[in-house]
Design an enzyme around this catalytic site. Sequence first.
Site, PDB file in Angstrom:
ATOM      1  N   ASN A  43     -87.664  25.471  56.162  1.00 33.63           N
ATOM      2  CA  ASN A  43     -87.004  26.514  56.891  1.00 33.63           C
ATOM      3  C   ASN A  43     -85.846  26.930  56.655  1.00 33.63           C
ATOM      4  O   ASN A  43     -84.735  26.059  56.831  1.00 33.63           O
ATOM      5  CB  ASN A  43     -87.453  25.634  58.304  1.00 33.63           C
ATOM      6  CG  ASN A  43     -86.908  26.578  59.531  1.00 33.63           C
ATOM      7  OD1 ASN A  43     -86.143  27.524  59.388  1.00 33.63           O
ATOM      8  ND2 ASN A  43     -87.262  26.023  60.590  1.00 33.63           N
ATOM      9  N   HIS A 100     -91.550  33.954  60.459  1.00 32.59           N
ATOM     10  CA  HIS A 100     -90.513  32.915  60.248  1.00 32.59           C
ATOM     11  C   HIS A 100     -91.254  31.575  59.542  1.00 32.59           C
ATOM     12  O   HIS A 100     -92.370  31.144  60.227  1.00 32.59           O
ATOM     13  CB  HIS A 100     -89.716  32.411  61.325  1.00 32.59           C
ATOM     14  CG  HIS A 100     -88.968  31.263  61.298  1.00 32.59           C
ATOM     15  ND1 HIS A 100     -88.159  31.040  60.274  1.00 32.59           N
ATOM     16  CD2 HIS A 100     -88.698  30.202  62.444  1.00 32.59           C
ATOM     17  CE1 HIS A 100     -87.404  30.045  60.625  1.00 32.59           C
ATOM     18  NE2 HIS A 100     -87.742  29.472  61.540  1.00 32.59           N
ATOM     19  N   CYS A 133     -82.727  30.966  64.258  1.00 29.98           N
ATOM     20  CA  CYS A 133     -84.238  31.291  63.353  1.00 29.98           C
ATOM     21  C   CYS A 133     -84.650  32.802  63.610  1.00 29.98           C
ATOM     22  O   CYS A 133     -85.121  33.373  62.880  1.00 29.98           O
ATOM     23  CB  CYS A 133     -84.993  30.241  63.683  1.00 29.98           C
ATOM     24  SG  CYS A 133     -84.673  28.578  62.948  1.00 29.98           S
TER      25      CYS A 133
HETATM   26  O1  UT7 Z   1     -87.165  27.072  63.211  1.00 32.01           O
HETATM   27  C1  UT7 Z   1     -87.037  26.770  64.520  1.00 32.01           C
HETATM   28  C2  UT7 Z   1     -88.728  26.377  65.036  1.00 32.01           C
HETATM   29  N1  UT7 Z   1     -88.700  25.032  64.403  1.00 32.01           N
HETATM   30  C3  UT7 Z   1     -90.021  24.571  64.445  1.00 32.01           C
HETATM   31  O2  UT7 Z   1     -90.667  25.569  64.748  1.00 32.01           O
HETATM   32  C4  UT7 Z   1     -90.334  23.296  64.201  1.00 32.01           C
HETATM   33  C5  UT7 Z   1     -91.511  22.924  65.111  1.00 32.01           C
HETATM   34  N2  UT7 Z   1     -92.000  21.470  64.913  1.00 32.01           N
HETATM   35  C6  UT7 Z   1     -92.643  20.918  63.756  1.00 32.01           C
HETATM   36  O3  UT7 Z   1     -92.845  21.664  62.684  1.00 32.01           O
HETATM   37  C7  UT7 Z   1     -93.332  19.712  63.822  1.00 32.01           C
HETATM   38  O4  UT7 Z   1     -93.115  19.207  65.237  1.00 32.01           O
HETATM   39  C8  UT7 Z   1     -92.498  18.614  63.047  1.00 32.01           C
HETATM   40  C9  UT7 Z   1     -92.883  18.977  61.600  1.00 32.01           C
HETATM   41  C10 UT7 Z   1     -91.091  18.558  63.260  1.00 32.01           C
HETATM   42  C11 UT7 Z   1     -92.897  17.072  63.417  1.00 32.01           C
HETATM   43  O5  UT7 Z   1     -94.306  17.222  63.316  1.00 32.01           O
HETATM   44  P1  UT7 Z   1     -95.175  16.398  64.284  1.00 32.01           P
HETATM   45  O6  UT7 Z   1     -96.689  16.373  63.976  1.00 32.01           O
HETATM   46  O7  UT7 Z   1     -95.112  17.070  65.481  1.00 32.01           O
HETATM   47  O8  UT7 Z   1     -94.750  14.991  64.368  1.00 32.01           O
HETATM   48  P2  UT7 Z   1     -94.095  14.106  65.593  1.00 32.01           P
HETATM   49  O9  UT7 Z   1     -92.650  14.667  65.767  1.00 32.01           O
HETATM   50  O10 UT7 Z   1     -94.832  14.070  66.750  1.00 32.01           O
HETATM   51  O11 UT7 Z   1     -93.819  12.947  64.961  1.00 32.01           O
HETATM   52  C12 UT7 Z   1     -95.066  12.052  64.380  1.00 32.01           C
HETATM   53  C13 UT7 Z   1     -94.681  10.677  63.618  1.00 32.01           C
HETATM   54  C14 UT7 Z   1     -93.371  10.060  64.576  1.00 32.01           C
HETATM   55  O12 UT7 Z   1     -93.631   8.653  64.459  1.00 32.01           O
HETATM   56  P3  UT7 Z   1     -94.347   7.769  65.618  1.00 32.01           P
HETATM   57  O13 UT7 Z   1     -93.306   7.957  66.983  1.00 32.01           O
HETATM   58  O14 UT7 Z   1     -95.649   8.514  66.024  1.00 32.01           O
HETATM   59  O15 UT7 Z   1     -94.472   6.556  65.236  1.00 32.01           O
HETATM   60  C15 UT7 Z   1     -92.254  10.267  63.633  1.00 32.01           C
HETATM   61  O16 UT7 Z   1     -91.211   9.251  63.903  1.00 32.01           O
HETATM   62  O17 UT7 Z   1     -94.130  11.135  62.520  1.00 32.01           O
HETATM   63  C16 UT7 Z   1     -92.681  10.393  62.342  1.00 32.01           C
HETATM   64  N3  UT7 Z   1     -91.721  11.174  61.306  1.00 32.01           N
HETATM   65  C17 UT7 Z   1     -91.929  10.942  60.157  1.00 32.01           C
HETATM   66  N4  UT7 Z   1     -92.594  10.319  59.480  1.00 32.01           N
HETATM   67  C18 UT7 Z   1     -92.184  10.258  58.092  1.00 32.01           C
HETATM   68  C19 UT7 Z   1     -91.199  12.105  61.710  1.00 32.01           C
HETATM   69  N5  UT7 Z   1     -90.480  12.545  60.697  1.00 32.01           N
HETATM   70  C20 UT7 Z   1     -90.968  12.169  59.718  1.00 32.01           C
HETATM   71  C21 UT7 Z   1     -90.858  12.023  58.231  1.00 32.01           C
HETATM   72  N6  UT7 Z   1     -91.498  11.361  57.441  1.00 32.01           N
HETATM   73  N7  UT7 Z   1     -90.162  12.978  57.672  1.00 32.01           N
END
Ligand code: UT7
Length: 324
Positions: A281, A251, A113
């Site tokens: 992204n 980004h 990225c």
């Molecule tokens: O380009 C390179 C750089 N990349 C980034 O900067 C990405 C950085 N990270 C992020 O943008 C965020 O961490 C995410 C968008 C990937 C995830 O958001 P989050 O608020 O950190 O969520 P999480 O990973 O802590 O997941 C929360 C919950 C989980 O369920 P439990 O374990 O709490 O029951 C996931 O399983 O959300 C669930 N989950 C989803 N639910 C519905 C994860 N993906 C999804 C989804 N739909 N697509």
Amino acid sequence: MRRAVIAGTGSALPKRCVTNAELAETVETSDEWIVERTGIRQRYVAGEGETTGTLAADAARAALEAAGVAAADVGLIVLATATPDQTFPSTATKVQAMLGIDDCVAFDVQAVCSGFLYALTVADGMMRSGTADVALVIGSETFSRILDWEDRGTCVLFGDGAGAVVLRAEDGPTDPTVARGILATKLHADGRHNELLYVDGGPSTTGTVGKLRMKGREVFRHAVVNLATVLGETMAAAGLDPADIDWLIPHQANARILEATAKKLGLSPERVVVTVDRHANTSAASVPLALDEAVRDGRVRPGQLLVLEAMGGGFTWGAAAVRL
Ligand code: UT7
């Protein structure tokens, strides 16, 4: 003082647009979850005949036209991608051929990225040292082809696209408050974080292309801290104050990261170019895609100070201060 000045920008997106609702038909997710956690509403996905190379060539043609530069005058192509058309040769050489350029320097840069920031820095250095007077710097990706479409934690986050800039070497004033062009860049890498964001395949390990794997929460935490630091370093290296920034061109990974970064800089949200809602992204393509959009809709104007930044797999991260 000789600097690389942005003479034109261009971009390209695949034809097919995929909404969150469409994804919710195949994986357990919802438009509400994706919008709330990421700000993403849709993304573009490459179809048959659309590749990293073809998107890059389309973006490059648009940038050359905007700059009023003939393809034959390009002396250097640096193309940032983590999704090349082939393992080798470089996609940059494919773009060179598609543009009908008989001879120039052409190669790919791989920093995921942050690739566009790495490519811009490399091109800037080569232009200052006299390797080329006109360069094309391109970020192009087709991440849809390395996504695990059954993993809702990653497949909703990425999209395909390309962005390009034409750089022209120009002599101008030394004073950074008036000088045009790339004023300063800062790059970093920390290879200890491979397992937080990687692809589980490769030519020399599995002999396959592999799929993207990410521990999103950890990447998020590192992104906010690293981006704030590198932005401060870049402004200091340019001899400018963060209060001088007209536009932040970040980004586009997550709207919440954009908000947090702007807040740390003391920059109002209206000064941040946001495309993550429509493009998702697009990895190395996201910064030049956002830049081109803001140039074409008239928000970003000649003479303004832009700060470009990105963070991604490796980890790699970087920023550039540029006066248009
Ligand atoms: O380009 C390179 C750089 N990349 C980034 O900067 C990405 C950085 N990270 C992020 O943008 C965020 O961490 C995410 C968008 C990937 C995830 O958001 P989050 O608020 O950190 O969520 P999480 O990973 O802590 O997941 C929360 C919950 C989980 O369920 P439990 O374990 O709490 O029951 C996931 O399983 O959300 C669930 N989950 C989803 N639910 C519905 C994860 N993906 C999804 C989804 N739909 N697509």
